[in-house]
Design a protein around this motif. Structure first.
Motif, short mmCIF file in Angstrom:
data_model
loop_
_atom_site.label_atom_id
_atom_site.label_comp_id
_atom_site.label_asym_id
_atom_site.label_seq_id
_atom_site.Cartn_x
_atom_site.Cartn_y
_atom_site.Cartn_z
N TYR A 1 37.06 104.55 129.77
CA TYR A 1 36.08 103.71 130.46
C TYR A 1 36.05 104.05 131.95
N GLU A 2 37.22 104.33 132.48
CA GLU A 2 37.29 104.72 133.89
C GLU A 2 36.60 106.06 134.11
N THR B 1 43.05 96.49 123.86
CA THR B 1 42.35 97.76 124.02
C THR B 1 43.38 98.84 124.35
N PRO B 2 43.36 99.95 123.62
CA PRO B 2 44.32 101.02 123.94
C PRO B 2 44.16 101.52 125.38
N THR B 3 45.28 101.88 126.00
CA THR B 3 45.21 102.40 127.36
C THR B 3 44.35 103.66 127.42
N ARG B 4 44.36 104.43 126.36
CA ARG B 4 43.52 105.63 126.31
C ARG B 4 42.04 105.26 126.46
N ALA C 1 45.53 96.40 128.93
CA ALA C 1 45.43 96.81 127.53
C ALA C 1 45.88 95.69 126.60
N GLU C 2 46.99 95.07 126.95
CA GLU C 2 47.52 93.99 126.11
C GLU C 2 46.60 92.78 126.10
N LEU C 3 46.11 92.39 127.27
CA LEU C 3 45.25 91.21 127.37
C LEU C 3 43.92 91.39 126.63
N THR C 4 43.44 92.62 126.55
CA THR C 4 42.13 92.87 125.94
C THR C 4 42.24 93.50 124.56
#
Length: 126
Positions: free
Chosen positions: A26-27, A18-21, A13-16
């Motif tokens: 996406y998963e 993008t929120p973990t949610r 999430a940090e690297l992209t």
């Protein structure tokens, strides 16, 4: 990153940015497939950083996740297209989506140009 080829969801999430949610979504949509550790934690390979950025770019361009799911197998981990994976149906859908993107780009360009003209008149007296 921890200096190894795997990371937890928070690191991805940090690297992209993008929120973990979103990563979990996406998963759920089968756009990302992390490994599961024995304790149930998700374990993401480093190449998924690029994959998340590709997903976000496709979403930002207006593609729905259903089409992104079809396109992703055509994109290798190094962002190369594999033509043998593209079906005629997928290509037809993508051509329609590309036309829709072209229309959006044209609209955005017109709106940007209008904003530029407004800025020129208001702030620069032109």
């Amino acid at each position: 990153m921890r200096g190894i080829d795997h990371m937890r969801i928070g690191e991805l999430a940090e690297l992209t940015d993008t929120p973990t949610r979103s990563l979990r979504y996406y998963e759920e949509q089968e756009l990302l497939v992390p490994r599961r550790l024995p304790n149930g934690y998700r374990d993401y390979d480093e190449y998924l950083v690029d994959r998340v950025l590709q997903i976000r770019g496709l979403l930002d361009s207006g593609l729905p996740t259903k089409i992104i799911k079809q396109v992703l197998p055509c994109i290798g981990t190094n962002a190369q297209i594999h033509p043998e994976d593209a079906t005629p149906e997928l290509l037809a859908v993508l051509e329609r989506e590309r036309e829709r993107m072209d229309e959006r780009i044209s609209c955005l360009t017109s709106n940007r140009d209008a904003i530029d003209r407004y800025i020129d008149v208001v702030f620069r007296g032109k």
